[in-house]
Design a protein around this motif. Sequence first.
Motif, short mmCIF file in Angstrom:
data_model
loop_
_atom_site.label_atom_id
_atom_site.label_comp_id
_atom_site.label_asym_id
_atom_site.label_seq_id
_atom_site.Cartn_x
_atom_site.Cartn_y
_atom_site.Cartn_z
N ILE A 1 0.83 -1.21 0.00
CA ILE A 1 0.00 0.00 0.00
C ILE A 1 0.86 1.26 0.00
CG2 ILE A 1 -1.73 1.30 1.32
CD1 ILE A 1 -2.74 -1.45 2.34
N ALA A 2 1.98 1.23 0.74
CA ALA A 2 2.88 2.39 0.76
C ALA A 2 3.45 2.66 -0.62
CB ALA A 2 4.02 2.14 1.76
N THR A 3 3.73 1.59 -1.38
CA THR A 3 4.22 1.76 -2.74
C THR A 3 3.17 2.42 -3.64
OG1 THR A 3 5.62 -0.21 -2.50
CG2 THR A 3 5.17 0.54 -4.73
N ILE A 4 1.92 2.02 -3.45
CA ILE A 4 0.82 2.62 -4.22
C ILE A 4 0.68 4.10 -3.87
CG2 ILE A 4 -1.67 2.58 -4.63
CD1 ILE A 4 -1.57 -0.45 -4.11
N TYR A 5 0.78 4.43 -2.58
CA TYR A 5 0.71 5.83 -2.16
C TYR A 5 1.81 6.65 -2.83
CZ TYR A 5 -2.58 4.71 1.64
OH TYR A 5 -3.67 4.32 2.37
N SER A 6 3.01 6.08 -2.87
CA SER A 6 4.14 6.81 -3.45
C SER A 6 3.91 7.11 -4.92
CB SER A 6 5.44 6.02 -3.28
OG SER A 6 5.44 4.85 -4.09
N PHE A 7 3.17 6.23 -5.59
CA PHE A 7 2.85 6.45 -7.01
C PHE A 7 1.90 7.64 -7.18
CE2 PHE A 7 -0.18 5.65 -10.50
CZ PHE A 7 0.69 5.70 -11.58
N PHE A 8 0.86 7.68 -6.37
CA PHE A 8 -0.14 8.74 -6.52
C PHE A 8 0.30 10.07 -5.90
CE2 PHE A 8 -2.89 4.99 -7.07
CZ PHE A 8 -3.56 5.36 -8.23
N ILE A 9 1.04 10.03 -4.79
CA ILE A 9 1.39 11.26 -4.09
C ILE A 9 2.70 11.86 -4.60
CG2 ILE A 9 1.99 12.25 -1.84
CD1 ILE A 9 0.10 10.19 -0.59
N PHE A 10 3.71 11.01 -4.81
CA PHE A 10 5.02 11.49 -5.22
C PHE A 10 5.30 11.28 -6.71
CE2 PHE A 10 5.61 10.18 -0.69
CZ PHE A 10 5.70 11.47 -0.17
N GLY A 11 4.35 10.65 -7.42
CA GLY A 11 4.53 10.44 -8.85
C GLY A 11 5.58 9.41 -9.19
N GLU A 12 5.92 8.52 -8.25
CA GLU A 12 6.91 7.49 -8.51
C GLU A 12 6.30 6.42 -9.43
OE1 GLU A 12 8.36 5.90 -4.87
OE2 GLU A 12 9.11 7.82 -4.12
N THR A 13 7.07 6.00 -10.41
CA THR A 13 6.59 5.00 -11.37
C THR A 13 6.65 3.60 -10.75
OG1 THR A 13 7.39 6.32 -13.22
CG2 THR A 13 6.93 4.00 -13.65
#
Length: 298
Positions: free
Chosen positions: A252-264
């Motif tokens: 879930i933290a990885t998914i958050y990083s995608f939406f919040i920080f734009g990480e691919t």
Amino acid sequence: MNSKKRENKNRDILLEIIAISFLAMGGIFVKASQLSPLNTGFYRVLFSLPLLFPFAYKQLQALTRKDCLILLLSGVFLAGDIGLWNLSFSYTSVANANLLTNLTPLTVVPVAYVLFKEKIPKYFPIGVLITFLGLFVLLGGKVQANSEGYFGDFLAFLASIFYGGFLLISYKLRDRIGSHAIMFVSGIGSSITLFILANMESFQVPKTTADFLPILGLTICLQVVGHNLLAFCQGKLNVTLSSVICLFQAVIATIYSFFIFGETISTKEIIGMVIVMVGVFTVKAQFASPKTKAEAPI
């Protein structure tokens, strides 16, 4: 004394996934905090106490002195988890910190087997191995190959040991004590411990909106909702199953990083998420238990 049987219902599994979804927000708020990691942890717990008290008031009246002492001790374990986890973000990635701090099965499963006589199903280790494989595939490309990164990983792993201690104590007490009381009294123990640690570091007082907002986010999302809901689930799910479900936090933290920080999110990370889900559901299948009439208190 034998523990009450947990039914491991899908509804309660979903509630625990919701709980860790709130807990996975921790790295975002800790990194945004203007205060030091230990001071941030102290205020996170302190601010939660008045919010939890109205819900815990009636449950507190049923506690014995021994219950209070045990819960205060569990708060010390939770403080160790919070302090070490917050510190780990200064040295390692959010993804690695979320992975390593949730390696609680390494602590919980063997201790629960010895203390609570929790049976370990035949294929349970296979499910755990699949879950860990998925997590390492998920985060394999994010390991920091330097001394600071390894130190941060070590702090996060130590946090998992302290959190395992907290889970084991709260799990046992959830047979007869409500989750609100557990979080309130343990919160007192945590705030005292973190206050001492923060003073050893350098005590700080939040003054601006920028100081308060991340702490309020941690208080509400982690302490009031996340940990409180997780403590509730301790009365409904087997401790070993519950600890493995907590591994979803890294996904879930990885998914958050995608939406919040734009990480691919790479193909490798997606494959890792799928493997984690297969592992968790494999574990769930090993804990099908007959329904019981007895329910743990809310």
